[in-house]
Design a protein around this motif. Sequence first.
Motif, PDB file in Angstrom:
ATOM      1  N   GLN A   1     -26.593 -25.214 -51.319  1.00 20.08           N
ATOM      2  CA  GLN A   1     -25.324 -25.661 -50.760  1.00 20.08           C
ATOM      3  C   GLN A   1     -24.846 -26.903 -51.495  1.00 20.08           C
ATOM      4  O   GLN A   1     -25.646 -27.721 -51.949  1.00 20.08           O
TER       5      GLN A   1
ATOM      6  N   LYS B   1     -20.901 -25.893 -48.497  1.00 20.25           N
ATOM      7  CA  LYS B   1     -20.501 -24.579 -48.984  1.00 20.25           C
ATOM      8  C   LYS B   1     -21.618 -23.974 -49.819  1.00 20.25           C
ATOM      9  O   LYS B   1     -22.216 -24.635 -50.661  1.00 20.25           O
ATOM     10  N   ARG B   2     -21.892 -22.701 -49.586  1.00 22.05           N
ATOM     11  CA  ARG B   2     -22.983 -22.036 -50.291  1.00 22.05           C
ATOM     12  C   ARG B   2     -22.608 -21.785 -51.756  1.00 22.05           C
ATOM     13  O   ARG B   2     -21.502 -21.348 -52.057  1.00 22.05           O
TER      14      ARG B   2
END
Length: 637
Positions: A24, A29-30
């Motif tokens: 992340q 956010k990945r």
Amino acid sequence: MRFNLVKTSVAIFCLIFVQIYGIQDASGKRIVSKYERIMQMYPQPDTGSESLQWRSVGKDMLHPCKRECVDQQPMTCYYYLVVHYDDTMAATCKRLLQTKYRFKLANGKEYIDSSKVSANDDCKYADGLESKVMVVNGRLPGHSIEVCYGDTIVADVINSMHETTTIHWHGMHQRLTPFMDGVPHVTQYPIEAGQAFRYRFQVDHGGTNWWHSHTEHQRAFGLAGPLIVRQPAKLNPHAHLYDFDQTEHVIMIQDWVHNFVESVAENILINGRGRNMKKGSKVRPTLYAHFPVIRGGRYRFRVIFNGVSNCPISLSIDNHDLVVIASDGNDIEPVEVQKIMFHGAERFDFVLHANQEVANYWIRIKGYSFCAKNQLHQEAVLHYQDADPKVLDTHTLSYAYDAPGIMLNELGDDTGGNSAQSISLATLNAQRAEPVMKPAATFYTSMNAFQITGEGFRFQMDDITFSMPKMSLLQTRNLGIGQYFCNSSQQAHMGFNCKQRHCQCSNVIQVPANKNVEFVISSKSNTPHPVHLHGYTFQVVGMGVLGETKIGQIEEIDRLKPLPRRGRSAPLKDSVQVPAFGYTIIRFYSDSPGYWMFHCHISPHSESGMAAVVRVGEDVQMKMCPVSNCGLCSSVS
């Protein structure tokens, strides 16, 4: 011991977290890495009923073959290796540039707290510069394969690049499987783009070995990793000398270039990390490799040098002695030094006693020869538990710094003896004394690099520039390919003087099977050359320098008055330096018929012609591949 259990638990948790949640960025956010995208294209196949007894990596990302070895209890160890293009300093690295990872020292430079970064982190940080790389399973360097002596390795290599590749298992003898040695057009056909190859072989040599691409300069760009082979404690003559033998103390060093540029090295990396040495480039915080110890512990360090260019290196650790116990996976009688010189492909194991004050100590790498031109040096951190990882003394970090003490295997190690500041490799003693080999045949072979006006450099063995055959020698040996071979005797018989004309062909040296064989290898140039013989471990029985005017007459000199050779207990190696205008004498028993590469391990030298093939025995004596395609699979795209 409690510390190690806690640390292992934390590492497993981190791996599981990454496996489930991915990497992340700062906002949560990945990030999808290139490796993840590649794996979506090449999912692991069903290996069939045969694989029910194979051991492979589990959901906890730990491999069951990495274990305490028990005598006569071998495993079959499966690995799925996807070869792909990737980038250093990609999106998965950006989170490490967050404030919580960074700190600044009095010298005004920024660093990343390496104690907070897992060795299994998906980020390929390198020296902080963006660069195209070639990797296996998203790792730089490649992940460590750790097995026990006698295990069987099954490795499916998937080539997702748009060029060919192969994998050589450096240190494995491949006695039962010479067709698994991984040399394109010698022991196998190359793995084409979109194809797979299943390597399957018995682990027949213990100690610190490694795997790497044997295609062009690919190992310079990241295609290499450790291959550690352990044995039961009762069979390990040095087991009483150390308390810990762990993955986190395996060190892989290589000289480094950027963006597939095959030129003089621009840096040196330690386990894929290090300070940026490229002048005029973007400056980012330095991420050093990190090696933790506990005060009072005795640690076995395993060091592998993926030397690509003409850049031998020395290793030292501030305030610590190095008790060297093995070289190229072969046990030696322990010798205490403060510095070790590595030439291309060499490995040395040493025991470090963490007996100093709790602090951080520099592990220093210094480059010589071509690396001296750019004054390349690199450091890593030996970190004592409870020391502040942000306390680093950078005052002595310069190329001019020369660590004090005794050096083993020094550059130009040609004395055949020892001095107050140097111990010659040739004087080391094998842990188990081998009987004196009286050679049935002696072969004289030379290595040379010289410049031709208007043409550039030529790189040769036996005055011949090696050219790779168009077909695989081992697979097509019964099809009359011998007519395409050459060697110095054959060229002379045809009336060609290779010292006066350019001889370029597939140089094949014929060696009888099941004989004591001796090679006298000379360097006719003003630089040493690290030479590697595939398929064998050899005794180093002699080393010396004759000088530029005499080296060309080494055969006549040796026959008139034999060069010095030692008797029992000569050290065992598979890679060794040949001194400039000097020689190294090796001996081995030729009990493994096949076609075996014999080459300089400086990549630009071997790829440009400083190589030969040693053909041991006759074709009928060589083992046949049990499958029609010798491991090559159809397209996996």
